[in-house]
Design an enzyme around this catalytic site. Sequence first.
Site, PDB file in Angstrom:
ATOM      1  N   GLU A  48       9.953  20.395 -24.220  1.00 52.90           N
ATOM      2  CA  GLU A  48       9.138  20.608 -23.017  1.00 52.90           C
ATOM      3  C   GLU A  48       9.642  21.833 -22.234  1.00 52.90           C
ATOM      4  OE1 GLU A  48       6.364  18.922 -22.081  1.00 52.90           O
ATOM      5  OE2 GLU A  48       6.489  16.949 -23.054  1.00 52.90           O
ATOM      6  N   HIS A  76      -0.130  19.793 -26.068  1.00 55.08           N
ATOM      7  CA  HIS A  76      -0.324  18.361 -25.865  1.00 55.08           C
ATOM      8  C   HIS A  76      -1.608  17.821 -26.482  1.00 55.08           C
ATOM      9  CE1 HIS A  76       3.173  18.681 -23.362  1.00 55.08           C
ATOM     10  NE2 HIS A  76       3.103  17.421 -22.976  1.00 55.08           N
ATOM     11  N   HIS A 118       7.590  11.818 -27.890  1.00 53.57           N
ATOM     12  CA  HIS A 118       6.546  12.656 -27.302  1.00 53.57           C
ATOM     13  C   HIS A 118       6.829  14.154 -27.474  1.00 53.57           C
ATOM     14  CE1 HIS A 118       3.645  14.183 -24.456  1.00 53.57           C
ATOM     15  NE2 HIS A 118       4.625  14.740 -23.770  1.00 53.57           N
ATOM     16  N   LYS A 141       2.771  12.005 -10.404  1.00 51.25           N
ATOM     17  CA  LYS A 141       1.952  11.122 -11.245  1.00 51.25           C
ATOM     18  C   LYS A 141       2.792   9.922 -11.619  1.00 51.25           C
ATOM     19  CE  LYS A 141      -0.304  14.130 -14.345  1.00 51.25           C
ATOM     20  NZ  LYS A 141      -0.912  14.194 -15.688  1.00 51.25           N
ATOM     21  N   ARG A 159       0.818  -1.230   0.000  1.00 54.38           N
ATOM     22  CA  ARG A 159       0.000   0.000   0.000  1.00 54.38           C
ATOM     23  C   ARG A 159       0.841   1.266   0.000  1.00 54.38           C
ATOM     24  NH1 ARG A 159      -2.602  -3.161   3.505  1.00 54.38           N
ATOM     25  NH2 ARG A 159      -4.405  -4.214   2.600  1.00 54.38           N
ATOM     26  N   HIS A 176      -0.634  14.757 -28.539  1.00 58.05           N
ATOM     27  CA  HIS A 176      -1.103  13.396 -28.263  1.00 58.05           C
ATOM     28  C   HIS A 176      -1.816  12.810 -29.478  1.00 58.05           C
ATOM     29  CE1 HIS A 176      -1.067  14.166 -23.648  1.00 58.05           C
ATOM     30  NE2 HIS A 176       0.018  13.519 -24.031  1.00 58.05           N
ATOM     31  N   LYS A 223       7.430  23.489 -13.070  1.00 53.72           N
ATOM     32  CA  LYS A 223       6.568  22.318 -12.948  1.00 53.72           C
ATOM     33  C   LYS A 223       6.129  22.134 -11.500  1.00 53.72           C
ATOM     34  CE  LYS A 223       4.839  18.027 -13.715  1.00 53.72           C
ATOM     35  NZ  LYS A 223       4.882  16.796 -14.489  1.00 53.72           N
ATOM     36  N   ARG A 238      -2.975  23.343 -13.430  1.00 53.80           N
ATOM     37  CA  ARG A 238      -2.104  22.308 -13.992  1.00 53.80           C
ATOM     38  C   ARG A 238      -2.397  22.077 -15.480  1.00 53.80           C
ATOM     39  NH1 ARG A 238      -0.106  16.993 -10.613  1.00 53.80           N
ATOM     40  NH2 ARG A 238       1.157  16.053 -12.218  1.00 53.80           N
ATOM     41  N   ASN A 287      -0.497  21.329 -20.291  1.00 54.73           N
ATOM     42  CA  ASN A 287      -0.885  20.588 -21.495  1.00 54.73           C
ATOM     43  C   ASN A 287      -0.736  21.409 -22.765  1.00 54.73           C
ATOM     44  OD1 ASN A 287      -1.548  18.146 -20.264  1.00 54.73           O
ATOM     45  ND2 ASN A 287      -3.530  18.944 -19.633  1.00 54.73           N
ATOM     46  N   GLU A 309      -4.936  18.255 -10.592  1.00 53.25           N
ATOM     47  CA  GLU A 309      -5.205  18.601 -11.973  1.00 53.25           C
ATOM     48  C   GLU A 309      -6.630  19.069 -12.253  1.00 53.25           C
ATOM     49  OE1 GLU A 309      -3.693  16.758 -16.163  1.00 53.25           O
ATOM     50  OE2 GLU A 309      -3.271  15.777 -14.274  1.00 53.25           O
TER      51      GLU A 309
HETATM   52  N1  LIG Z   1       4.603  11.128 -14.705  1.00 52.44           N
HETATM   53  C1  LIG Z   1       4.512  12.225 -15.416  1.00 52.44           C
HETATM   54  O1  LIG Z   1       4.068  13.272 -14.945  1.00 52.44           O
HETATM   55  C2  LIG Z   1       5.009  12.188 -16.825  1.00 52.44           C
HETATM   56  C3  LIG Z   1       5.180  13.380 -17.534  1.00 52.44           C
HETATM   57  C4  LIG Z   1       5.703  13.313 -18.831  1.00 52.44           C
HETATM   58  C5  LIG Z   1       6.038  12.080 -19.394  1.00 52.44           C
HETATM   59  N2  LIG Z   1       5.842  10.945 -18.678  1.00 52.44           N
HETATM   60  C6  LIG Z   1       6.193   9.622 -19.246  1.00 52.44           C
HETATM   61  O2  LIG Z   1       7.600   9.594 -19.467  1.00 52.44           O
HETATM   62  C7  LIG Z   1       7.872   8.606 -20.454  1.00 52.44           C
HETATM   63  C8  LIG Z   1       8.918   9.155 -21.394  1.00 52.44           C
HETATM   64  O3  LIG Z   1      10.095   9.396 -20.657  1.00 52.44           O
HETATM   65  P1  LIG Z   1      11.498   9.656 -21.374  1.00 52.44           P
HETATM   66  O4  LIG Z   1      11.306  10.630 -22.464  1.00 52.44           O
HETATM   67  O5  LIG Z   1      12.447   9.926 -20.304  1.00 52.44           O
HETATM   68  O6  LIG Z   1      11.787   8.282 -22.142  1.00 52.44           O
HETATM   69  P2  LIG Z   1      12.517   6.928 -21.655  1.00 52.44           P
HETATM   70  O7  LIG Z   1      12.353   6.692 -20.234  1.00 52.44           O
HETATM   71  O8  LIG Z   1      12.020   5.882 -22.590  1.00 52.44           O
HETATM   72  O9  LIG Z   1      14.044   7.238 -21.974  1.00 52.44           O
HETATM   73  C9  LIG Z   1      14.448   7.469 -23.302  1.00 52.44           C
HETATM   74  C10 LIG Z   1      15.657   6.623 -23.683  1.00 52.44           C
HETATM   75  O10 LIG Z   1      16.830   7.185 -23.110  1.00 52.44           O
HETATM   76  C11 LIG Z   1      17.567   6.197 -22.398  1.00 52.44           C
HETATM   77  N3  LIG Z   1      18.282   6.906 -21.356  1.00 52.44           N
HETATM   78  C12 LIG Z   1      17.779   7.409 -20.217  1.00 52.44           C
HETATM   79  N4  LIG Z   1      18.700   8.119 -19.557  1.00 52.44           N
HETATM   80  C13 LIG Z   1      19.826   8.067 -20.295  1.00 52.44           C
HETATM   81  C14 LIG Z   1      21.114   8.632 -20.141  1.00 52.44           C
HETATM   82  N5  LIG Z   1      21.408   9.429 -19.111  1.00 52.44           N
HETATM   83  N6  LIG Z   1      22.041   8.355 -21.082  1.00 52.44           N
HETATM   84  C15 LIG Z   1      21.729   7.584 -22.161  1.00 52.44           C
HETATM   85  N7  LIG Z   1      20.523   7.051 -22.372  1.00 52.44           N
HETATM   86  C16 LIG Z   1      19.583   7.285 -21.439  1.00 52.44           C
HETATM   87  C17 LIG Z   1      16.506   5.246 -21.939  1.00 52.44           C
HETATM   88  O11 LIG Z   1      17.049   3.989 -21.616  1.00 52.44           O
HETATM   89  C18 LIG Z   1      15.602   5.199 -23.166  1.00 52.44           C
HETATM   90  O12 LIG Z   1      16.108   4.329 -24.137  1.00 52.44           O
HETATM   91  C19 LIG Z   1       6.547   8.291 -21.131  1.00 52.44           C
HETATM   92  O13 LIG Z   1       6.133   7.009 -20.721  1.00 52.44           O
HETATM   93  C20 LIG Z   1       5.604   9.331 -20.588  1.00 52.44           C
HETATM   94  O14 LIG Z   1       4.279   8.868 -20.484  1.00 52.44           O
HETATM   95  C21 LIG Z   1       5.348  10.981 -17.420  1.00 52.44           C
HETATM   96 ZN   LIG Z   2       4.693  16.269 -22.349  1.00 50.79          ZN
END
Ligand SMILES: NC(=O)c1ccc[n+]([C@@H]2O[C@H](COP(=O)([O-])OP(=O)(O)OC[C@H]3O[C@@H](n4cnc5c(N)ncnc54)[C@H](O)[C@@H]3O)[C@@H](O)[C@H]2O)c1
Ligand SMILES: [Zn+2]
Length: 347
Positions: free
Chosen positions: A169, A232, A249, A127, A105, A236, A211, A225, A229, A221
């Site tokens: 971003e 977005h 993205h 999130k 939990r 999206h 942020k 917040r 978007n 949200e």
């Molecule tokens: N929780 C939230 O509020 C929120 C907000 C925006 C996005 N997201 C989520 O985030 C995800 C995307 O995250 P991302 O863009 O970080 O992609 P990711 O986590 O897939 O990372 C991108 C690539 O970079 C590699 N990588 C990471 N750090 C590295 C480093 N220091 N050196 C070399 N390679 C490295 C990873 O292994 C991967 O192959 C999506 O699933 C999205 O939905 C969440």
């Molecule tokens: Zn985004």
Amino acid sequence: MYPIHIAPGLSKELPALLDRAGVPARRFIVSNPTVWRIHEALFTGLTAEDPILIPDGERHKHLQTVSRIYDALIRARADRASAIVAIGGGVVGDTAGFAAATYLRGIPVVQVPTTLLAQVDSAIGGKVGVNHALGKNLIGAFHQPAVVAIDTSLLETLPRREFRAGLYEVIKYGAITSRGLFDRVAGSLKPLFNRDEASLLTIVTESSAIKARVVESDEREHGLRRILNFGHTTGHALEAVTKYKRFLHGEAVAYGMLVAAELGVARGMMPSADRDALASVIANMGPLPAIADVHVPEVLEAVGHDKKVIKGQLHFVMPKSIGDCEVVTDVTKEELAAALAAIGAAA
Ligand SMILES: NC(=O)c1ccc[n+]([C@@H]2O[C@H](COP(=O)([O-])OP(=O)(O)OC[C@H]3O[C@@H](n4cnc5c(N)ncnc54)[C@H](O)[C@@H]3O)[C@@H](O)[C@H]2O)c1
Ligand SMILES: [Zn+2]
């Protein structure tokens, strides 16, 4: 508010940082093989437990992966005096964060974001969650991190395209709340792409603070917040109609911001010089994947399915100038179609 620590080289200080923050002493690292292969050496001394490595890639952000994390935790008899330390991009942070939110939990999670996107966005705000076969991010929770530790030096090894995707971003934060940040990014693209330490530190600090501030004022949200978007709604939709294969993205968001700016100008809400400034910084960052063969009607259809449609009404973040925006609910399909055509989508 949980502490957000930012410094180049911070990873080395993580054990002391977590001790001071009162993070439980049994710490379980969750990372992926890509990140771990490059950066493992920085995190020796953090824990005696074996790292839990989950497969790299968005397609592994699902419940089976969460389940593998539970398996490892249970086998190691992780108890309530344990914490997860998520070291990776948004995929690792979201997946490990969701495991932490639900295991027993809820146990504490420390976010150590290693992509630019994760440092300025996903690691902050609480999130967490995973995708479902029928849609992205459909399963999740709010679980605020115990600590966010941002080591900007980790970005040195990030592939250029991933770096650029995160930088869109950052542009977004500037566009919606800070002309100063926007201008700083526009004026320091070269040092940023060279991962200059001082330039990175400045923009990551500013962006993560924006942020955090926006999220803090609106944790679940409902109002403010929503400005996050910006870009977005269309972004999206572009990701969806290209089956999440063409755009990162951030790249889709870049197009989405351009569409929003066209709309703002068409409505007379935004000066065209500001639209031009946005278009120019995006162009200067390098090429975006093609959009000329993406059809406007398909994008409109996908926009209709967006989560931001509330009771049939589309909440659209409209720019007023670089640094200011407003949420409107009366954007028509015709306006959106015209803006998509203006940025080069197919009829
Ligand atoms: N929780 C939230 O509020 C929120 C907000 C925006 C996005 N997201 C989520 O985030 C995800 C995307 O995250 P991302 O863009 O970080 O992609 P990711 O986590 O897939 O990372 C991108 C690539 O970079 C590699 N990588 C990471 N750090 C590295 C480093 N220091 N050196 C070399 N390679 C490295 C990873 O292994 C991967 O192959 C999506 O699933 C999205 O939905 C969440
Ligand atoms: Zn985004």
